[in-house]
Design an enzyme around this catalytic site. Structure first.
Site, PDB file in Angstrom:
ATOM      1  N   TYR A   1       0.548  -0.680   0.213  1.00 13.69           N
ATOM      2  CA  TYR A   1      -0.058   0.192  -0.399  1.00 13.69           C
ATOM      3  C   TYR A   1       0.726   1.295   0.238  1.00 13.69           C
ATOM      4  CZ  TYR A   1      -4.293  -2.092   0.400  1.00 13.69           C
ATOM      5  OH  TYR A   1      -6.005  -2.932   0.217  1.00 13.69           O
TER       6      TYR A   1
ATOM      7  N   TYR B   1       4.230   4.846  -3.104  1.00 12.17           N
ATOM      8  CA  TYR B   1       4.639   6.319  -2.601  1.00 12.17           C
ATOM      9  C   TYR B   1       5.936   6.625  -2.323  1.00 12.17           C
ATOM     10  CZ  TYR B   1      -0.972   6.785  -2.126  1.00 12.17           C
ATOM     11  OH  TYR B   1      -1.802   6.042  -2.542  1.00 12.17           O
TER      12      TYR B   1
END
Length: 479
Positions: free
Chosen positions: A311, A315
């Site tokens: 998840y 990023y």
């Protein structure tokens, strides 16, 4: 010409102006020093006021003497003035509406160029330097840089080791994972959402102001959770919207019983300021979003295992500079194409992109990795060392006492000492007359293990090495 157009032209001219040179900063620094010495030196309060009027952040000093030594130091002023100039020019570009997708995403072209020039100058300077030890070892500074966390590959690898280690530890404790996204209120954004529609609520805030707001929100969240005995752990990533305004992605692990408390607390503080904005449809999701991480999902091909680390991995990769597909803020470019802009944005505004939340000290982890080939008598230090050299962050957390105890209560701590002048025997101080504590090893109760066995000094390369472009002798880097 209209007043609005003249203002826009003035902003564009200021944002495209050449950055302040070091020579000009030095002249300006001397003027400030003279002003302080003539008018304000007798009062620390007046010096504070003077600095704030000049847009300069007052120094953080351990005592009044070191405070005044800083504000009366030309080099200190030069650094502050150059940083202020870079941020002022970038703020002007944001105010002029130049920083946005389809224009100059994340930060202005001028800032990207200036930061790249600074990086290039740094690399050029390192090419001319050697790091030598008191044992006669010599290392090329560029080799040291490549083996350090300044190398994106190394930085990504360490972050992923710690992140996956947190997940393994959470699985062993039957803890759950939650993924949160927090954004700033409308007044911090130059444009409305991902559009190029002018935001009438924008108050002129810079990315630094927005980051300061998010840090303040998180400090209040942490204090509230501490009062309830809740100690989640994980990572947060700060990344920019297309107009440069930062937002946070946070992956936290926690006991199942704390899910409601932690989520409600984060939502309460994230949505507290300017809460009237959240009445419109979709506004709440834009300000705060929470997602429970499911370890398994059902697909048409059956049950699929899901990693919580995945998840946040994208990023981390995006903000370090790896290609993970098209950029979420600008679908016309891949993430590796805009990575220089993201790094220039973080460098200019002094924004910490990645931060570990909770868990054991990464500094202890890094020091223990230095002990790879050393025989260690202390059982706990040896066990923790073995976890470190095997990249076992989950095992390291267990040895360090888990995630719930405070860092000061852990058995293993950093060993710090101050240096003494070998000739005079006096304690060495920095140029501002402050004691400098250096990490030299690991301590457990009264048992110390030294990790820094050599003293290293950076020197200029001899001319013959520069001319030949040769490399220095290989040795273990002081990292």
């Amino acid at each position: 010409m209209s007043t609005v157009q003249s203002i826009r032209d003035d902003l564009n001219a200021r944002s495209s102006a050449r950055p302040m040179t070091k020579a000009k900063a030095k002249k300006l620094a001397i003027k400030h020093l003279l002003a302080i010495e003539e008018r304000y030196i007798f009062s620390k309060t007046l010096v504070y006021f003077y600095l704030q009027c000049q847009g300069i952040e007052p120094p953080k000093a351990s005592n009044d003497d070191s405070f005044f030594l800083r504000v009366l130091c030309v080099d200190w002023w030069i650094r502050k003035l150059l940083r202020k100039d870079a941020r002022d020019r970038e703020a002007t570009s944001i105010l002029a509406g130049n920083v946005a997708k389809g224009r100059q995403i994340y930060c202005s072209d001028a800032t990207v160029i200036n930061v790249q020039e600074r990086w290039a100058n740094t690399l050029q300077g390192m090419e001319q330097k050697l790091c030598v030890s008191d044992a006669g070892d010599e290392l090329d500074m560029l080799d040291i840089l490549k083996s350090s966390l300044a190398n994106p590959e190394n930085r990504r690898a360490e972050l992923m080791v710690r992140m996956s280690g947190f997940e393994q530890y959470a699985d062993s404790k039957d803890h759950i994972g939650m993924f949160y996204t927090i954004t700033c209120p409308s007044k911090f954004h130059r444009f409305m959402g991902k559009s190029l529609q002018k935001n009438t609520k924008y108050n002129g805030a810079t990315p630094k102001d927005a980051q300061k707001y998010l840090v303040g929100v998180w400090s209040r969240i942490r204090a509230e959770l501490d009062s309830w005995g809740a100690k989640p752990y994980g990572f947060r990533v700060a990344e920019p919207h297309h107009d440069g305004t930062p937002h946070w992605h946070i992956l936290l692990f926690m006991p199942r019983d704390y899910e409601y408390l932690i989520t409600e607390t984060i939502q309460e503080y994230a949505c507290k300021e300017d809460s009237y904005e959240l009445a419109s449809p979709g506004a709440m999701d834009a300000r705060f979003n929470a997602k429970r991480i499911l370890k398994e999902i059902i697909t048409k091909d059956g049950v699929k295992k899901v990693s919580a680390t995945g998840y946040i991995a994208k990023y981390i990769a995006k903000n370090i500079g790896f290609d993970i597909g098209m950029d979420s803020e600008d679908a016309t470019q891949s993430t590796d194409k805009v990575s220089d802009r993201v790094r220039a944005w973080a460098s200019t505004w002094g924004i910490r992109q990645f931060q570990q939340l909770g868990g054991a000290s990464v500094s202890v982890w890094r020091e223990l990795r230095r002990l790879k080939d050393k025989e260690i008598e202390h059982d706990v230090i040896r066990e923790a060392r073995d976890c470190c050299i095997n990249n076992d962050w989950a095992g390291f957390l267990v040895v360090m006492g888990g995630t719930e105890i405070k860092r000061v209560e852990r058995e293993l701590q950093l060993l710090k000492k101050n240096e003494f002048n070998e000739e005079t025997g006096e304690m060495k101080l920095n140029r501002y007359q402050e004691i400098v504590w250096k990490i030299v090893g690991i301590t457990a109760d009264v048992f110390d293990v030294v990790t820094h066995l050599k003293k290293w000094t950076i020197i200029q390369k001899p001319q013959d090495i520069k001319a030949s472009g040769g490399r220095a002798r290989s040795a273990s880097p002081p990292l």
